[in-house]
Motif scaffolding. Sequence first.
Motif, PDB file in Angstrom:
ATOM      1  N   CYS A   1       0.908  -1.059   0.351  1.00  0.00           N
ATOM      2  CA  CYS A   1      -0.015   0.147  -0.117  1.00  0.00           C
ATOM      3  C   CYS A   1       1.099   1.335  -0.098  1.00  0.00           C
ATOM      4  O   CYS A   1       0.312   2.065  -0.884  1.00  0.00           O
ATOM      5  N   ALA A   2       2.185   1.303   0.268  1.00  0.00           N
ATOM      6  CA  ALA A   2       2.823   2.322   0.535  1.00  0.00           C
ATOM      7  C   ALA A   2       3.974   1.815  -0.483  1.00  0.00           C
ATOM      8  O   ALA A   2       4.567   3.627  -0.683  1.00  0.00           O
TER       9      ALA A   2
ATOM     10  N   LEU B   1      -6.481  -1.028   7.836  1.00  0.00           N
ATOM     11  CA  LEU B   1      -6.780   0.274   8.756  1.00  0.00           C
ATOM     12  C   LEU B   1      -6.917  -0.329  10.833  1.00  0.00           C
ATOM     13  O   LEU B   1      -6.135  -0.062  11.008  1.00  0.00           O
ATOM     14  N   LEU B   2      -7.283  -1.520  11.080  1.00  0.00           N
ATOM     15  CA  LEU B   2      -7.080  -2.380  12.034  1.00  0.00           C
ATOM     16  C   LEU B   2      -5.587  -2.880  12.264  1.00  0.00           C
ATOM     17  O   LEU B   2      -4.975  -2.711  13.222  1.00  0.00           O
ATOM     18  N   GLN B   3      -5.082  -2.602  11.145  1.00  0.00           N
ATOM     19  CA  GLN B   3      -2.979  -3.176  11.391  1.00  0.00           C
ATOM     20  C   GLN B   3      -2.493  -2.487  11.425  1.00  0.00           C
ATOM     21  O   GLN B   3      -0.897  -2.599  10.869  1.00  0.00           O
ATOM     22  N   GLY B   4      -3.121  -1.353  10.878  1.00  0.00           N
ATOM     23  CA  GLY B   4      -1.716   0.132  11.504  1.00  0.00           C
ATOM     24  C   GLY B   4      -1.613   1.077   9.648  1.00  0.00           C
ATOM     25  O   GLY B   4      -1.113   1.591   9.676  1.00  0.00           O
ATOM     26  N   GLY B   5      -2.820   0.697   8.886  1.00  0.00           N
ATOM     27  CA  GLY B   5      -2.094   1.505   7.489  1.00  0.00           C
ATOM     28  C   GLY B   5      -0.758   1.300   6.568  1.00  0.00           C
ATOM     29  O   GLY B   5      -0.397   0.611   6.808  1.00  0.00           O
ATOM     30  N   PRO B   6      -1.184   2.038   5.165  1.00  0.00           N
ATOM     31  CA  PRO B   6       0.225   1.502   4.824  1.00  0.00           C
ATOM     32  C   PRO B   6       1.248   2.119   5.572  1.00  0.00           C
ATOM     33  O   PRO B   6       1.541   3.188   6.883  1.00  0.00           O
ATOM     34  N   MET B   7       2.759   1.020   5.469  1.00  0.00           N
ATOM     35  CA  MET B   7       3.525   1.805   5.999  1.00  0.00           C
ATOM     36  C   MET B   7       4.326   2.804   5.722  1.00  0.00           C
ATOM     37  O   MET B   7       3.905   3.792   4.934  1.00  0.00           O
TER      38      MET B   7
END
Length: 194
Positions: free
Chosen positions: A114-115, A133-139
């Motif tokens: 995603c990043a 979203l639960l996993q922290g979003g893009p790095m």
Amino acid sequence: MTAPKLDCSNIVEFIADIFERRGAESYLGEPVSMSEHMLQGAVLAETDGAPEELVAAALLHDIGHYTSEFGPMSLGDERDNYHEESGAKVLAPFFPPVITECVRLHVPAKRYLCATDKGYYDRLSEASKHTLLLQGGPMNADEVRDFEANPFHREAVRVRIWDDEGKRPGVETPAFRHYVPLLQRVVEGQAKAI
């Protein structure tokens, strides 16, 4: 349930039993069951000509959703149980690091892609967008550097892509038993390497 004493002679049959008993469970809002999803991942890896270790990683990447089957090491089943971490932990005594790292990194690989890949997010299923979203979003940039420092990050990205593509209803796959010989070879190879 208390897990039997697991070793390289029975771990593959133990995992096969889990697939056979629990594989038909729904897969977190996706249009396929857990076993359909994981089997599709393995087929995609085979179709891409991946080595046996990556076929095994694609097949087992979500085994962490079943860690309660392995006894007291379960991290919980009712909320985000960090299935990538718990799955890697239960496989580590039996499988080579490339497999356990692909399992452990398949969620971070989503965040990484995603990043770093502008079109990747749009290819995710709605359920994967939600869990992102639960996993922290893009790095962020530091997380990207840390991810790329892992010697198995490229393999983990491949497993992640098969993970994303393995969510199609109605796709015919072999049964889990088709992969038992492959998994046993990988486990036996790891036992000899130790």
